[in-house]
Design a protein around this motif. Structure first.
Motif, PDB file in Angstrom:
ATOM      1  N   PRO A 124       0.827  -1.211   0.000  1.00  0.00           N
ATOM      2  CA  PRO A 124       0.000   0.000   0.000  1.00  0.00           C
ATOM      3  C   PRO A 124       0.865   1.266   0.000  1.00  0.00           C
ATOM      4  CG  PRO A 124       0.122  -0.884   2.209  1.00  0.00           C
ATOM      5  CD  PRO A 124       0.887  -1.838   1.314  1.00  0.00           C
ATOM      6  N   LEU A 125       1.516   1.513  -1.131  1.00  0.00           N
ATOM      7  CA  LEU A 125       2.462   2.619  -1.231  1.00  0.00           C
ATOM      8  C   LEU A 125       2.099   3.557  -2.373  1.00  0.00           C
ATOM      9  CD1 LEU A 125       5.773   0.541  -0.907  1.00  0.00           C
ATOM     10  CD2 LEU A 125       4.526   1.716   0.928  1.00  0.00           C
ATOM     11  N   THR A 126       2.275   4.838  -2.126  1.00  0.00           N
ATOM     12  CA  THR A 126       2.191   5.872  -3.150  1.00  0.00           C
ATOM     13  C   THR A 126       3.582   6.463  -3.267  1.00  0.00           C
ATOM     14  OG1 THR A 126      -0.090   6.395  -2.563  1.00  0.00           O
ATOM     15  CG2 THR A 126       1.134   8.084  -3.755  1.00  0.00           C
ATOM     16  N   PHE A 127       4.022   6.724  -4.488  1.00  0.00           N
ATOM     17  CA  PHE A 127       5.391   7.192  -4.690  1.00  0.00           C
ATOM     18  C   PHE A 127       5.418   8.617  -5.216  1.00  0.00           C
ATOM     19  CE2 PHE A 127       5.523   2.580  -5.092  1.00  0.00           C
ATOM     20  CZ  PHE A 127       6.502   2.279  -4.174  1.00  0.00           C
ATOM     21  N   VAL A 128       6.356   9.406  -4.697  1.00  0.00           N
ATOM     22  CA  VAL A 128       6.648  10.740  -5.194  1.00  0.00           C
ATOM     23  C   VAL A 128       8.157  10.831  -5.375  1.00  0.00           C
ATOM     24  CG1 VAL A 128       4.608  11.840  -4.183  1.00  0.00           C
ATOM     25  CG2 VAL A 128       6.714  11.707  -2.851  1.00  0.00           C
ATOM     26  N   SER A 129       8.594  11.832  -6.147  1.00  0.00           N
ATOM     27  CA  SER A 129      10.023  11.906  -6.456  1.00  0.00           C
ATOM     28  C   SER A 129      10.383  13.301  -6.952  1.00  0.00           C
ATOM     29  CB  SER A 129      10.360  10.875  -7.540  1.00  0.00           C
ATOM     30  OG  SER A 129       9.753  11.223  -8.766  1.00  0.00           O
ATOM     31  N   PRO A 130      11.691  13.511  -7.130  1.00  0.00           N
ATOM     32  CA  PRO A 130      12.106  14.751  -7.782  1.00  0.00           C
ATOM     33  C   PRO A 130      11.645  14.717  -9.239  1.00  0.00           C
ATOM     34  CG  PRO A 130      13.974  13.267  -7.583  1.00  0.00           C
ATOM     35  CD  PRO A 130      12.830  12.636  -6.847  1.00  0.00           C
ATOM     36  N   GLN A 131      11.812  15.823  -9.915  1.00  0.00           N
ATOM     37  CA  GLN A 131      11.517  15.862 -11.353  1.00  0.00           C
ATOM     38  C   GLN A 131      12.432  14.848 -12.041  1.00  0.00           C
ATOM     39  OE1 GLN A 131      10.160  15.954 -14.504  1.00  0.00           O
ATOM     40  NE2 GLN A 131       9.303  17.865 -13.715  1.00  0.00           N
ATOM     41  N   THR A 132      11.858  13.844 -12.682  1.00  0.00           N
ATOM     42  CA  THR A 132      12.670  12.782 -13.277  1.00  0.00           C
ATOM     43  C   THR A 132      12.953  12.995 -14.760  1.00  0.00           C
ATOM     44  OG1 THR A 132      10.706  11.417 -13.647  1.00  0.00           O
ATOM     45  CG2 THR A 132      11.948  11.045 -11.584  1.00  0.00           C
ATOM     46  N   ASN A 133      12.366  14.010 -15.353  1.00  0.00           N
ATOM     47  CA  ASN A 133      12.698  14.371 -16.727  1.00  0.00           C
ATOM     48  C   ASN A 133      13.891  15.321 -16.654  1.00  0.00           C
ATOM     49  OD1 ASN A 133      12.780  16.122 -19.102  1.00  0.00           O
ATOM     50  ND2 ASN A 133      10.892  15.090 -19.720  1.00  0.00           N
ATOM     51  N   HIS A 134      15.057  14.831 -17.049  1.00  0.00           N
ATOM     52  CA  HIS A 134      16.305  15.580 -16.876  1.00  0.00           C
ATOM     53  C   HIS A 134      16.251  16.940 -17.560  1.00  0.00           C
ATOM     54  CE1 HIS A 134      20.670  16.469 -17.127  1.00  0.00           C
ATOM     55  NE2 HIS A 134      20.661  15.901 -15.935  1.00  0.00           N
ATOM     56  N   ASP A 135      15.770  16.986 -18.797  1.00  0.00           N
ATOM     57  CA  ASP A 135      15.691  18.267 -19.504  1.00  0.00           C
ATOM     58  C   ASP A 135      14.745  19.227 -18.793  1.00  0.00           C
ATOM     59  OD1 ASP A 135      17.516  17.451 -21.436  1.00  0.00           O
ATOM     60  OD2 ASP A 135      15.959  16.777 -22.832  1.00  0.00           O
ATOM     61  N   ARG A 136      13.599  18.719 -18.344  1.00  0.00           N
ATOM     62  CA  ARG A 136      12.640  19.562 -17.624  1.00  0.00           C
ATOM     63  C   ARG A 136      13.262  20.077 -16.329  1.00  0.00           C
ATOM     64  NH1 ARG A 136       8.546  23.064 -17.985  1.00  0.00           N
ATOM     65  NH2 ARG A 136       6.990  22.786 -16.373  1.00  0.00           N
ATOM     66  N   SER A 137      14.006  19.233 -15.630  1.00  0.00           N
ATOM     67  CA  SER A 137      14.683  19.644 -14.402  1.00  0.00           C
ATOM     68  C   SER A 137      15.646  20.798 -14.672  1.00  0.00           C
ATOM     69  CB  SER A 137      15.435  18.452 -13.811  1.00  0.00           C
ATOM     70  OG  SER A 137      16.172  18.827 -12.676  1.00  0.00           O
ATOM     71  N   SER A 183      17.401  25.313  -9.792  1.00  0.00           N
ATOM     72  CA  SER A 183      17.635  24.714  -8.482  1.00  0.00           C
ATOM     73  C   SER A 183      16.615  25.186  -7.459  1.00  0.00           C
ATOM     74  CB  SER A 183      19.041  25.050  -7.988  1.00  0.00           C
ATOM     75  OG  SER A 183      19.997  24.449  -8.816  1.00  0.00           O
ATOM     76  N   ALA A 184      16.253  26.455  -7.501  1.00  0.00           N
ATOM     77  CA  ALA A 184      15.270  26.981  -6.545  1.00  0.00           C
ATOM     78  C   ALA A 184      13.941  26.243  -6.690  1.00  0.00           C
ATOM     79  CB  ALA A 184      15.078  28.484  -6.754  1.00  0.00           C
ATOM     80  N   ILE A 185      13.504  26.033  -7.910  1.00  0.00           N
ATOM     81  CA  ILE A 185      12.214  25.370  -8.138  1.00  0.00           C
ATOM     82  C   ILE A 185      12.318  23.878  -7.837  1.00  0.00           C
ATOM     83  CG2 ILE A 185      10.492  24.808  -9.903  1.00  0.00           C
ATOM     84  CD1 ILE A 185      11.173  27.678 -11.036  1.00  0.00           C
ATOM     85  N   ASP A 212      15.488  22.884 -17.284  1.00  0.00           N
ATOM     86  CA  ASP A 212      14.809  24.007 -17.944  1.00  0.00           C
ATOM     87  C   ASP A 212      13.738  24.687 -17.100  1.00  0.00           C
ATOM     88  OD1 ASP A 212      16.347  23.363 -20.168  1.00  0.00           O
ATOM     89  OD2 ASP A 212      14.736  22.269 -21.167  1.00  0.00           O
ATOM     90  N   ILE A 213      13.364  24.098 -15.962  1.00  0.00           N
ATOM     91  CA  ILE A 213      12.202  24.571 -15.208  1.00  0.00           C
ATOM     92  C   ILE A 213      12.332  26.032 -14.750  1.00  0.00           C
ATOM     93  CG2 ILE A 213      12.971  23.697 -12.956  1.00  0.00           C
ATOM     94  CD1 ILE A 213       9.348  23.732 -14.275  1.00  0.00           C
ATOM     95  N   GLY A 214      13.513  26.458 -14.394  1.00  0.00           N
ATOM     96  CA  GLY A 214      13.693  27.836 -13.932  1.00  0.00           C
ATOM     97  C   GLY A 214      13.311  28.839 -15.004  1.00  0.00           C
ATOM     98  N   GLU A 215      13.811  28.633 -16.205  1.00  0.00           N
ATOM     99  CA  GLU A 215      13.478  29.549 -17.292  1.00  0.00           C
ATOM    100  C   GLU A 215      12.041  29.376 -17.749  1.00  0.00           C
ATOM    101  OE1 GLU A 215      17.608  30.856 -19.335  1.00  0.00           O
ATOM    102  OE2 GLU A 215      16.681  29.071 -20.204  1.00  0.00           O
TER     103      GLU A 215
END
Length: 140
Positions: free
Chosen positions: A29-42, A64-66, A44-47
């Motif tokens: 009975p587990l739900t999983f969360v994680s960092p952004q796993t799409n490397h390009d999105r990780s 990094s802030a986001i 590019d997210i700031g811009e």
């Protein structure tokens, strides 16, 4: 009891999907969360959120802030943290996430190969449990 598990670790292969499939097979009975796993999105997210930055340092800082905001929110909402250290990729983010989880008093499982026993000895000592495989982490 359903638990939310934060999966910390490198984002360059499918270890999370393997772990999720094994958890599903075991009907855990587990739900999983994680960092952004799409490397390009990780990267590019700031811009994407704040607009074009004046240079690479600022671009990395905005991303990094986001990314750190996401990690902090999801980790605080999690019941357990599994931090996977592999041999192939640099593990700075994994070490940072595992340290943050321990500081937040989150039950923490470290997964690391035998070759990393020495470099991770202090972190392993602070974690609740250290194992060598994702199967062992799920068994815990």
């Amino acid at each position: 009891m359903k638990l939310t598990v934060y999966l910390a670790g490198q984002i360059h292969d499918d270890w999370r999907e393997q772990l999720k499939a094994k958890a599903s097979e075991k009907e855990l009975p587990l739900t999983f969360v994680s960092p952004q796993t799409n490397h390009d999105r990780s990267d590019d997210i700031g811009e994407a959120v704040l607009g074009e930055q004046p240079g690479k340092i600022y671009r990395d800082d905005a991303a990094s802030a986001i990314n750190n905001f996401r990690t902090e929110v999801l980790m605080q909402k999690s019941d357990v943290v599994i931090a996977l250290f592999g041999e192939k990729y640099k593990q700075w983010n994994t070490a940072m996430d595992a340290s943050a989880a321990i500081t937040m008093n989150k039950p923490t499982i470290i997964v690391r190969p035998k070759s990393l026993i020495h470099p991770l000895k202090e972190l392993s000592n602070k974690a609740n449990v250290t194992v060598e495989t994702i199967d062992q982490a799920l068994d815990v």
